[in-house]
Every structure is written in structure tokens, then in C-alpha cells.
Design an enzyme around this catalytic site. Structure first.
Site, PDB file in Angstrom:
ATOM      1  N   LYS A  15       0.836  -1.213   0.000  1.00 19.43           N
ATOM      2  CA  LYS A  15       0.000   0.000   0.000  1.00 19.43           C
ATOM      3  C   LYS A  15       0.865   1.255   0.000  1.00 19.43           C
ATOM      4  O   LYS A  15       0.622   2.187  -0.756  1.00 19.43           O
ATOM      5  CB  LYS A  15      -0.918   0.046   1.241  1.00 19.43           C
ATOM      6  CG  LYS A  15      -1.831  -1.160   1.396  1.00 19.43           C
ATOM      7  CD  LYS A  15      -2.796  -0.969   2.563  1.00 19.43           C
ATOM      8  CE  LYS A  15      -2.126  -0.907   3.925  1.00 19.43           C
ATOM      9  NZ  LYS A  15      -1.582  -2.191   4.409  1.00 19.43           N
ATOM     10  N   ARG A  22      -9.784   0.538   8.786  1.00 17.48           N
ATOM     11  CA  ARG A  22      -9.403  -0.846   9.085  1.00 17.48           C
ATOM     12  C   ARG A  22     -10.506  -1.590   9.813  1.00 17.48           C
ATOM     13  O   ARG A  22     -10.348  -2.791  10.080  1.00 17.48           O
ATOM     14  CB  ARG A  22      -8.160  -0.846   9.975  1.00 17.48           C
ATOM     15  CG  ARG A  22      -6.826  -0.967   9.242  1.00 17.48           C
ATOM     16  CD  ARG A  22      -5.748  -0.795  10.281  1.00 17.48           C
ATOM     17  NE  ARG A  22      -4.489  -1.404  10.025  1.00 17.48           N
ATOM     18  CZ  ARG A  22      -3.440  -0.811   9.477  1.00 17.48           C
ATOM     19  NH1 ARG A  22      -3.546   0.394   8.996  1.00 17.48           N
ATOM     20  NH2 ARG A  22      -2.294  -1.440   9.387  1.00 17.48           N
ATOM     21  N   ARG A  49      12.093  -5.226   5.418  1.00 21.01           N
ATOM     22  CA  ARG A  49      11.684  -3.852   5.112  1.00 21.01           C
ATOM     23  C   ARG A  49      12.462  -2.831   5.945  1.00 21.01           C
ATOM     24  O   ARG A  49      12.731  -3.030   7.115  1.00 21.01           O
ATOM     25  CB  ARG A  49      10.183  -3.705   5.384  1.00 21.01           C
ATOM     26  CG  ARG A  49       9.678  -2.293   5.183  1.00 21.01           C
ATOM     27  CD  ARG A  49       8.209  -2.261   4.978  1.00 21.01           C
ATOM     28  NE  ARG A  49       7.451  -2.381   6.217  1.00 21.01           N
ATOM     29  CZ  ARG A  49       6.138  -2.188   6.290  1.00 21.01           C
ATOM     30  NH1 ARG A  49       5.447  -1.912   5.200  1.00 21.01           N
ATOM     31  NH2 ARG A  49       5.515  -2.307   7.437  1.00 21.01           N
ATOM     32  N   ARG A  62      11.194  -0.934  11.203  1.00 22.27           N
ATOM     33  CA  ARG A  62      10.074  -0.545  12.068  1.00 22.27           C
ATOM     34  C   ARG A  62       9.979  -1.511  13.243  1.00 22.27           C
ATOM     35  O   ARG A  62      10.105  -2.710  13.075  1.00 22.27           O
ATOM     36  CB  ARG A  62       8.781  -0.562  11.264  1.00 22.27           C
ATOM     37  CG  ARG A  62       8.520   0.747  10.556  1.00 22.27           C
ATOM     38  CD  ARG A  62       7.350   0.657   9.644  1.00 22.27           C
ATOM     39  NE  ARG A  62       6.149   0.107  10.264  1.00 22.27           N
ATOM     40  CZ  ARG A  62       4.976   0.057   9.667  1.00 22.27           C
ATOM     41  NH1 ARG A  62       4.850   0.524   8.440  1.00 22.27           N
ATOM     42  NH2 ARG A  62       3.935  -0.452  10.273  1.00 22.27           N
ATOM     43  N   ARG A 118      -0.333  -8.741  13.436  1.00 24.10           N
ATOM     44  CA  ARG A 118      -0.949  -7.757  12.543  1.00 24.10           C
ATOM     45  C   ARG A 118      -1.732  -8.472  11.425  1.00 24.10           C
ATOM     46  O   ARG A 118      -2.790  -8.005  11.008  1.00 24.10           O
ATOM     47  CB  ARG A 118       0.115  -6.822  11.970  1.00 24.10           C
ATOM     48  CG  ARG A 118       0.596  -5.822  13.026  1.00 24.10           C
ATOM     49  CD  ARG A 118       1.933  -5.208  12.684  1.00 24.10           C
ATOM     50  NE  ARG A 118       1.903  -4.416  11.486  1.00 24.10           N
ATOM     51  CZ  ARG A 118       2.963  -4.222  10.699  1.00 24.10           C
ATOM     52  NH1 ARG A 118       4.123  -4.769  10.989  1.00 24.10           N
ATOM     53  NH2 ARG A 118       2.851  -3.483   9.631  1.00 24.10           N
TER      54      ARG A 118
HETATM   55  P1  AMP Z   1       0.615   0.603   9.054  1.00 19.42           P
HETATM   56  O1  AMP Z   1       1.772   1.528   8.832  1.00 19.42           O
HETATM   57  O2  AMP Z   1      -0.581   0.944   8.197  1.00 19.42           O
HETATM   58  O3  AMP Z   1       0.988  -0.859   8.966  1.00 19.42           O
HETATM   59  O4  AMP Z   1       0.125   0.847  10.573  1.00 19.42           O
HETATM   60  C1  AMP Z   1       0.976   0.590  11.671  1.00 19.42           C
HETATM   61  C2  AMP Z   1       0.151   0.421  12.921  1.00 19.42           C
HETATM   62  O5  AMP Z   1      -0.559   1.635  13.214  1.00 19.42           O
HETATM   63  C3  AMP Z   1      -0.934  -0.649  12.854  1.00 19.42           C
HETATM   64  O6  AMP Z   1      -0.416  -1.949  13.123  1.00 19.42           O
HETATM   65  C4  AMP Z   1      -1.884  -0.169  13.949  1.00 19.42           C
HETATM   66  O7  AMP Z   1      -1.366  -0.447  15.231  1.00 19.42           O
HETATM   67  C5  AMP Z   1      -1.837   1.350  13.767  1.00 19.42           C
HETATM   68  N1  AMP Z   1      -2.875   1.787  12.805  1.00 19.42           N
HETATM   69  C6  AMP Z   1      -2.666   2.302  11.557  1.00 19.42           C
HETATM   70  N2  AMP Z   1      -3.835   2.593  10.958  1.00 19.42           N
HETATM   71  C7  AMP Z   1      -4.814   2.261  11.834  1.00 19.42           C
HETATM   72  C8  AMP Z   1      -6.227   2.303  11.780  1.00 19.42           C
HETATM   73  N3  AMP Z   1      -6.882   2.721  10.685  1.00 19.42           N
HETATM   74  N4  AMP Z   1      -6.915   1.883  12.876  1.00 19.42           N
HETATM   75  C9  AMP Z   1      -6.272   1.455  13.976  1.00 19.42           C
HETATM   76  N5  AMP Z   1      -4.937   1.356  14.084  1.00 19.42           N
HETATM   77  C10 AMP Z   1      -4.201   1.757  13.022  1.00 19.42           C
END
Ligand code: AMP
Length: 221
Positions: free
Chosen positions: A20, A96, A135, A168, A179
Site C-alpha cells: 500500500k 481498518r 523492510r 520498524r 498484525r
Molecule cells: P501501518 O503503517 O498501516 O501498517 O500501521 C501501523 C500500525 O498503526 C498498525 O499496526 C496499527 O497499530 C496502527 N494503525 C494504523 N492505521 C490504523 C487504523 N486505521 N486503525 C487502527 N490502528 C491503526
């Protein structure tokens, strides 16, 4: 929809590591579309040690979702910014949950900016684990690298802004598995939700980023 115009309103949805972020970065640089990544916004808040950042970190470090209330409020604030309204947007990582999807619908109805397409990026789980364990991300601009498939020119530093790269903290194998589990438990329903609403396009994201980019363009035409 006018491709290349300033009015695209898209969501990129899919499990962590599906691409994404990579695809939103391509759309941002080639088409000038504004991308809003909820994960990226949280990471910036954590770095700036804000109250929201401190709260979010408690969930993010375990791979859990940040509660809907604060997440929705944070994204609503960004979506209402004039630049986003003018340029259109790609949402990456939001919504999400069904609650977030319903809230988003209300926010966008209010702004008279209905969604155009939801692109579901799809790959198998093993590929995700393989991609995420290698990554690297830029600590400043958020650009993604992969030590195997997309290494930076200078080891440990971003090609774009020269800032240090990092792994990360939530890209550890155990957190990755959590996740993925959470994606299946919550976000897979959001994919169905948009499928039923007739907005969903599915794109195979196991291919190389350039091909995936072209496939997305074809799917949203
Ligand atoms: P990402 O970079 O999109 O993988 O997001 C990293 C982390 O941020 C996720 O594993 C969640 O803990 C939190 N997070 C990101 N977007 C959301 C969302 N829309 N709702 C809840 N938690 C989120």
C-alpha cells in the site's frame, strides 16, 4: 474520473506489507495525489511525543489496532484540510474496521467528496512475512526500502532525503503475525463492505511494483 486530474478519491486496502505504501508513494509522485497513511501519521505523532503518539504507541508496539475514536478523529481532521479537498486523496491503512468505514462515509458525505474506488491489494501471507522482515523505512520522509529487493544506494540512508533508515519496531516476526491476524479479523470485513457497496477492485500485488501500478491504473479507469 479524470486520470491525472486532481480529484481522485481512493482507498488502498490490504494486509500489512502488501504494498500500500509503495503504491501510494508512486501515485503521489507521478500524479500529485495527496496520500494519507494512518500508520505514518501515528509514527510522526510518536516521534513528536504528543499525547496521541503516546497513546497510539501502546497499541502499535503489540501490532494491535489503535482505538476507533482517536483514529477516526485524527483522519477526519486531515480530510478536512483544504489541500486534501482540492487535490483528492489516497487513504492508506484507513479504514481498518467497519466502524471506521462507516465514519468515513459520513465525513466524506459531509465534505461532498464521495469515494470513487477502493483498491484491494492481495498477496499470500508467506510473501508478506518475507517482505516485511527485510523492510526498511526512512525515519524522516517515510520512503520504504527492502534490504533484498529495493536496497538504498547508500547503506542505511534514504535516497530521497539522506536521513537514516530504520527497521520498524512492529516489523518483528511475532508482531507481523499478530498484525496479519488482526487484518483477517477486522479489515477483511471492510473489504467485503466495499465489495457489497460496488466500489471494490481487486489487484494482484505479488508482482513487481511497476506492474501493480499499471494494474491499479487499469482497475480505476
Ligand atoms: P501501518 O503503517 O498501516 O501498517 O500501521 C501501523 C500500525 O498503526 C498498525 O499496526 C496499527 O497499530 C496502527 N494503525 C494504523 N492505521 C490504523 C487504523 N486505521 N486503525 C487502527 N490502528 C491503526
Amino acid at each position: 474520473m479524470g486520470l491525472g486530474s486532481s480529484t481522485m478519491r481512493l482507498i488502498f486496502i490490504g494486509p500489512p506489507g502488501v504494498g500500500k505504501g509503495t503504491q501510494s508513494a508512486l501515485f503521489a509522485s507521478r500524479m500529485g495525489i495527496f496520500t494519507l497513511s494512518s500508520g505514518e501519521i501515528f509514527r510522526k505523532e510518536i516521534e513528536a511525543q504528543t499525547d496521541l503518539g503516546r497513546l497510539a504507541q501502546r497499541y502499535i508496539q503489540h501490532g494491535e489496532l489503535v482505538p476507533n475514536g482517536v483514529t477516526i478523529e485524527m483522519m477526519a481532521k486531515r480530510l478536512r484540510e483544504p489541500e486534501v479537498r482540492k487535490k483528492g486523496f489516497i487513504l492508506d491503512g484507513f479504514p481498518r474496521t467497519i466502524k471506521q468505514a462507516e465514519a468515513l462515509e459520513e465525513i466524506l458525505a459531509d465534505l461532498e467528496m464521495p469515494l470513487e474506488t477502493v483498491v484491494s491489494l492481495e498477496v499470500n501471507d508467506q510473501l508478506i512475512v518475507d517482505r516485511l522482515k527485510d523492510r526498511l523505512g526512512c525515519t524522516k520522509c517515510g520512503e520504504n526500502y527492502n534490504s533484498k529487493s529495493k536496497p538504498p544506494t547508500r547503506d542505511g540512508f534514504c535516497d530521497k532525503c539522506n536521513s537514516p533508515l530504520m527497521v520498524r519496531s512492529d516489523d518483528q516476526p511475532e508482531t507481523i503475525r499478530e498484525r496479519l491476524r488482526i487484518f483477517r479479523e477486522n479489515t477483511a470485513d471492510v473489504v467485503d463492505y466495499y465489495d457489497k457497496a460496488g466500489l471494490l477492485k481487486r489487484v494482484d500485488s505479488s508482482r513487481d511494483p511497476e506492474q501493480v501500478y499499471q494494474d491499479i491504473l487499469t482497475s480505476i479507469k
